[in-house]
Motif scaffolding. Structure first.
Motif, PDB file in Angstrom:
ATOM      1  N   LEU A 168       0.827  -1.198   0.000  1.00 26.19           N
ATOM      2  CA  LEU A 168       0.000   0.000   0.000  1.00 26.19           C
ATOM      3  C   LEU A 168       0.864   1.251   0.000  1.00 26.19           C
ATOM      4  CD1 LEU A 168      -2.847   1.239   0.198  1.00 26.19           C
ATOM      5  CD2 LEU A 168      -2.592   1.141   2.679  1.00 26.19           C
ATOM      6  N   ALA A 169       1.951   1.249   0.761  1.00 29.43           N
ATOM      7  CA  ALA A 169       2.814   2.421   0.847  1.00 29.43           C
ATOM      8  C   ALA A 169       3.591   2.645  -0.441  1.00 29.43           C
ATOM      9  CB  ALA A 169       3.780   2.276   2.019  1.00 29.43           C
ATOM     10  N   VAL A 170       4.035   1.550  -1.069  1.00 36.68           N
ATOM     11  CA  VAL A 170       4.879   1.688  -2.258  1.00 36.68           C
ATOM     12  C   VAL A 170       4.041   1.871  -3.520  1.00 36.68           C
ATOM     13  CG1 VAL A 170       6.550   0.481  -3.724  1.00 36.68           C
ATOM     14  CG2 VAL A 170       6.777   0.392  -1.235  1.00 36.68           C
ATOM     15  N   GLU A 171       3.092   0.993  -3.729  1.00 36.69           N
ATOM     16  CA  GLU A 171       2.347   0.998  -4.982  1.00 36.69           C
ATOM     17  C   GLU A 171       0.954   1.604  -4.860  1.00 36.69           C
ATOM     18  OE1 GLU A 171       2.210  -2.990  -6.401  1.00 36.69           O
ATOM     19  OE2 GLU A 171       4.381  -3.200  -6.475  1.00 36.69           O
ATOM     20  N   GLY A 172       0.466   1.764  -3.643  1.00 32.34           N
ATOM     21  CA  GLY A 172      -0.868   2.291  -3.449  1.00 32.34           C
ATOM     22  C   GLY A 172      -1.943   1.249  -3.616  1.00 32.34           C
ATOM     23  N   GLY A 173      -1.590  -0.040  -3.546  1.00 29.09           N
ATOM     24  CA  GLY A 173      -2.565  -1.126  -3.709  1.00 29.09           C
ATOM     25  C   GLY A 173      -2.411  -2.152  -2.610  1.00 29.09           C
ATOM     26  N   GLN A 174      -2.717  -3.382  -2.940  1.00 26.70           N
ATOM     27  CA  GLN A 174      -2.565  -4.481  -1.978  1.00 26.70           C
ATOM     28  C   GLN A 174      -1.935  -5.682  -2.673  1.00 26.70           C
ATOM     29  OE1 GLN A 174      -6.389  -5.492  -0.499  1.00 26.70           O
ATOM     30  NE2 GLN A 174      -7.161  -6.283  -2.435  1.00 26.70           N
ATOM     31  N   LEU A 175      -1.615  -6.684  -1.874  1.00 28.95           N
ATOM     32  CA  LEU A 175      -1.045  -7.918  -2.416  1.00 28.95           C
ATOM     33  C   LEU A 175      -2.083  -8.595  -3.313  1.00 28.95           C
ATOM     34  CD1 LEU A 175       0.727  -9.405   0.727  1.00 28.95           C
ATOM     35  CD2 LEU A 175       1.833  -8.443  -1.289  1.00 28.95           C
ATOM     36  N   PRO A 176      -1.632  -9.453  -4.215  1.00 29.10           N
ATOM     37  CA  PRO A 176      -2.597 -10.166  -5.066  1.00 29.10           C
ATOM     38  C   PRO A 176      -3.583 -10.986  -4.221  1.00 29.10           C
ATOM     39  CG  PRO A 176      -0.374 -10.467  -5.885  1.00 29.10           C
ATOM     40  CD  PRO A 176      -0.258  -9.744  -4.580  1.00 29.10           C
ATOM     41  N   LEU A 177      -4.756 -11.184  -4.770  1.00 29.22           N
ATOM     42  CA  LEU A 177      -5.829 -11.872  -4.055  1.00 29.22           C
ATOM     43  C   LEU A 177      -5.423 -13.283  -3.636  1.00 29.22           C
ATOM     44  CD1 LEU A 177      -8.745 -11.836  -3.063  1.00 29.22           C
ATOM     45  CD2 LEU A 177      -9.418 -12.728  -5.298  1.00 29.22           C
ATOM     46  N   LEU A 178      -4.710 -14.010  -4.488  1.00 23.46           N
ATOM     47  CA  LEU A 178      -4.287 -15.369  -4.155  1.00 23.46           C
ATOM     48  C   LEU A 178      -3.356 -15.395  -2.947  1.00 23.46           C
ATOM     49  CD1 LEU A 178      -3.762 -17.085  -7.631  1.00 23.46           C
ATOM     50  CD2 LEU A 178      -5.469 -17.609  -5.897  1.00 23.46           C
ATOM     51  N   VAL A 179      -2.459 -14.429  -2.881  1.00 26.33           N
ATOM     52  CA  VAL A 179      -1.537 -14.355  -1.732  1.00 26.33           C
ATOM     53  C   VAL A 179      -2.318 -14.071  -0.461  1.00 26.33           C
ATOM     54  CG1 VAL A 179       0.419 -13.106  -0.735  1.00 26.33           C
ATOM     55  CG2 VAL A 179       0.405 -13.663  -3.174  1.00 26.33           C
ATOM     56  N   ASN A 180      -3.237 -13.105  -0.527  1.00 25.20           N
ATOM     57  CA  ASN A 180      -4.050 -12.781   0.651  1.00 25.20           C
ATOM     58  C   ASN A 180      -4.881 -13.982   1.098  1.00 25.20           C
ATOM     59  OD1 ASN A 180      -3.226 -10.148   1.082  1.00 25.20           O
ATOM     60  ND2 ASN A 180      -4.741  -9.295  -0.326  1.00 25.20           N
ATOM     61  N   LEU A 181      -5.520 -14.668   0.152  1.00 20.99           N
ATOM     62  CA  LEU A 181      -6.335 -15.829   0.504  1.00 20.99           C
ATOM     63  C   LEU A 181      -5.481 -16.953   1.091  1.00 20.99           C
ATOM     64  CD1 LEU A 181      -8.912 -16.075  -2.420  1.00 20.99           C
ATOM     65  CD2 LEU A 181      -9.325 -15.417  -0.054  1.00 20.99           C
ATOM     66  N   PHE A 182      -4.323 -17.207   0.495  1.00 19.92           N
ATOM     67  CA  PHE A 182      -3.447 -18.267   0.993  1.00 19.92           C
ATOM     68  C   PHE A 182      -3.018 -17.992   2.429  1.00 19.92           C
ATOM     69  CE2 PHE A 182       0.835 -19.951   1.708  1.00 19.92           C
ATOM     70  CZ  PHE A 182       0.562 -21.304   1.591  1.00 19.92           C
ATOM     71  N   VAL A 183      -2.626 -16.762   2.702  1.00 22.84           N
ATOM     72  CA  VAL A 183      -2.159 -16.410   4.053  1.00 22.84           C
ATOM     73  C   VAL A 183      -3.312 -16.500   5.053  1.00 22.84           C
ATOM     74  CG1 VAL A 183      -1.258 -14.526   5.467  1.00 22.84           C
ATOM     75  CG2 VAL A 183      -0.235 -15.016   3.250  1.00 22.84           C
ATOM     76  N   LEU A 184      -4.475 -16.013   4.686  1.00 26.53           N
ATOM     77  CA  LEU A 184      -5.615 -16.063   5.604  1.00 26.53           C
ATOM     78  C   LEU A 184      -6.091 -17.492   5.846  1.00 26.53           C
ATOM     79  CD1 LEU A 184      -7.614 -12.920   4.473  1.00 26.53           C
ATOM     80  CD2 LEU A 184      -6.191 -13.205   6.505  1.00 26.53           C
ATOM     81  N   ILE A 185      -6.058 -18.316   4.807  1.00 27.11           N
ATOM     82  CA  ILE A 185      -6.436 -19.730   4.984  1.00 27.11           C
ATOM     83  C   ILE A 185      -5.423 -20.443   5.875  1.00 27.11           C
ATOM     84  CG2 ILE A 185      -6.628 -21.943   3.775  1.00 27.11           C
ATOM     85  CD1 ILE A 185      -8.010 -20.409   1.508  1.00 27.11           C
ATOM     86  N   ALA A 186      -4.143 -20.173   5.673  1.00 24.44           N
ATOM     87  CA  ALA A 186      -3.104 -20.793   6.512  1.00 24.44           C
ATOM     88  C   ALA A 186      -3.269 -20.369   7.969  1.00 24.44           C
ATOM     89  CB  ALA A 186      -1.724 -20.407   5.998  1.00 24.44           C
ATOM     90  N   ALA A 187      -3.535 -19.089   8.193  1.00 23.26           N
ATOM     91  CA  ALA A 187      -3.703 -18.603   9.567  1.00 23.26           C
ATOM     92  C   ALA A 187      -4.969 -19.191  10.201  1.00 23.26           C
ATOM     93  CB  ALA A 187      -3.774 -17.082   9.577  1.00 23.26           C
ATOM     94  N   GLY A 188      -6.051 -19.233   9.452  1.00 24.99           N
ATOM     95  CA  GLY A 188      -7.290 -19.808   9.988  1.00 24.99           C
ATOM     96  C   GLY A 188      -7.153 -21.278  10.313  1.00 24.99           C
ATOM     97  N   THR A 189      -6.495 -22.004   9.429  1.00 28.22           N
ATOM     98  CA  THR A 189      -6.269 -23.429   9.678  1.00 28.22           C
ATOM     99  C   THR A 189      -5.388 -23.636  10.911  1.00 28.22           C
ATOM    100  OG1 THR A 189      -6.440 -23.860   7.315  1.00 28.22           O
ATOM    101  CG2 THR A 189      -5.415 -25.567   8.657  1.00 28.22           C
ATOM    102  N   ALA A 190      -4.385 -22.803  11.059  1.00 28.52           N
ATOM    103  CA  ALA A 190      -3.499 -22.914  12.223  1.00 28.52           C
ATOM    104  C   ALA A 190      -4.248 -22.614  13.518  1.00 28.52           C
ATOM    105  CB  ALA A 190      -2.312 -21.974  12.070  1.00 28.52           C
ATOM    106  N   VAL A 191      -5.135 -21.644  13.493  1.00 31.20           N
ATOM    107  CA  VAL A 191      -5.915 -21.326  14.696  1.00 31.20           C
ATOM    108  C   VAL A 191      -6.832 -22.492  15.055  1.00 31.20           C
ATOM    109  CG1 VAL A 191      -7.762 -19.838  15.567  1.00 31.20           C
ATOM    110  CG2 VAL A 191      -5.789 -18.830  14.430  1.00 31.20           C
ATOM    111  N   VAL A 192      -7.510 -23.048  14.068  1.00 34.85           N
ATOM    112  CA  VAL A 192      -8.387 -24.192  14.333  1.00 34.85           C
ATOM    113  C   VAL A 192      -7.575 -25.374  14.862  1.00 34.85           C
ATOM    114  CG1 VAL A 192      -9.873 -25.917  13.215  1.00 34.85           C
ATOM    115  CG2 VAL A 192     -10.160 -23.488  12.697  1.00 34.85           C
ATOM    116  N   LEU A 193      -6.415 -25.608  14.276  1.00 36.06           N
ATOM    117  CA  LEU A 193      -5.557 -26.699  14.735  1.00 36.06           C
ATOM    118  C   LEU A 193      -5.087 -26.474  16.169  1.00 36.06           C
ATOM    119  CD1 LEU A 193      -4.205 -29.331  13.864  1.00 36.06           C
ATOM    120  CD2 LEU A 193      -2.274 -27.977  13.059  1.00 36.06           C
ATOM    121  N   ALA A 194      -4.768 -25.237  16.523  1.00 35.31           N
ATOM    122  CA  ALA A 194      -4.347 -24.931  17.890  1.00 35.31           C
ATOM    123  C   ALA A 194      -5.478 -25.182  18.884  1.00 35.31           C
ATOM    124  CB  ALA A 194      -3.867 -23.487  17.978  1.00 35.31           C
TER     125      ALA A 194
END
Length: 117
Positions: free
Chosen positions: A26-52
């Motif tokens: 956002l600071a450099v380009e004025g946008g956000q990471l690609p949708l696939l990267v955001n989804l992958f990270v959020l799915i990994a974090a959600g799965t880790a929370v459920v596993l914990a």
């Protein structure tokens, strides 16, 4: 490191990288990471929370079962010690009250029907 804490670390690192990546993009380009990267990270974090959470529940259940098992073993040992004393006293009292006539007599050999009679 246990599974629970490994999952917590994975979730924390994933969310931190996701937030940092989006902030830098956002600071450099004025946008956000690609949708696939955001989804992958959020799915990994959600799965880790459920596993914990599941790992924590499994650990609690295991501790409760261990405590229950220890209680049952102690209780059964107590019951066995009292039962053994009562049976011993009963048998000794029976033998003393009946004298020599109370000897144990084994059963005779079992026949195989009318042919042996």
């Amino acid at each position: 490191m246990t599974l629970k804490w490994l999952a917590v670390v994975v979730a924390t690192v994933s969310i931190t990288l996701w937030a940092t990546g989006n902030a830098v993009t956002l600071a450099v380009e004025g946008g956000q990471l690609p949708l696939l990267v955001n989804l992958f990270v959020l799915i990994a974090a959600g799965t880790a929370v459920v596993l914990a959470v599941v790992a924590e529940l499994h650990e609690r259940l295991n501790n409760r079962l261990s405590a229950l098992t220890e209680f049952l073993v102690a209780r059964l040992n107590e019951i066995e010690s009292h039962t053994g004393d009562r049976n011993t006293g009963f048998v000794e009292g029976y033998l003393l009250s009946h004298g020599q006539e109370a000897a144990v007599v084994p059963f005779g050999r079992r026949g195989r029907g009318a042919a042996e009679r």
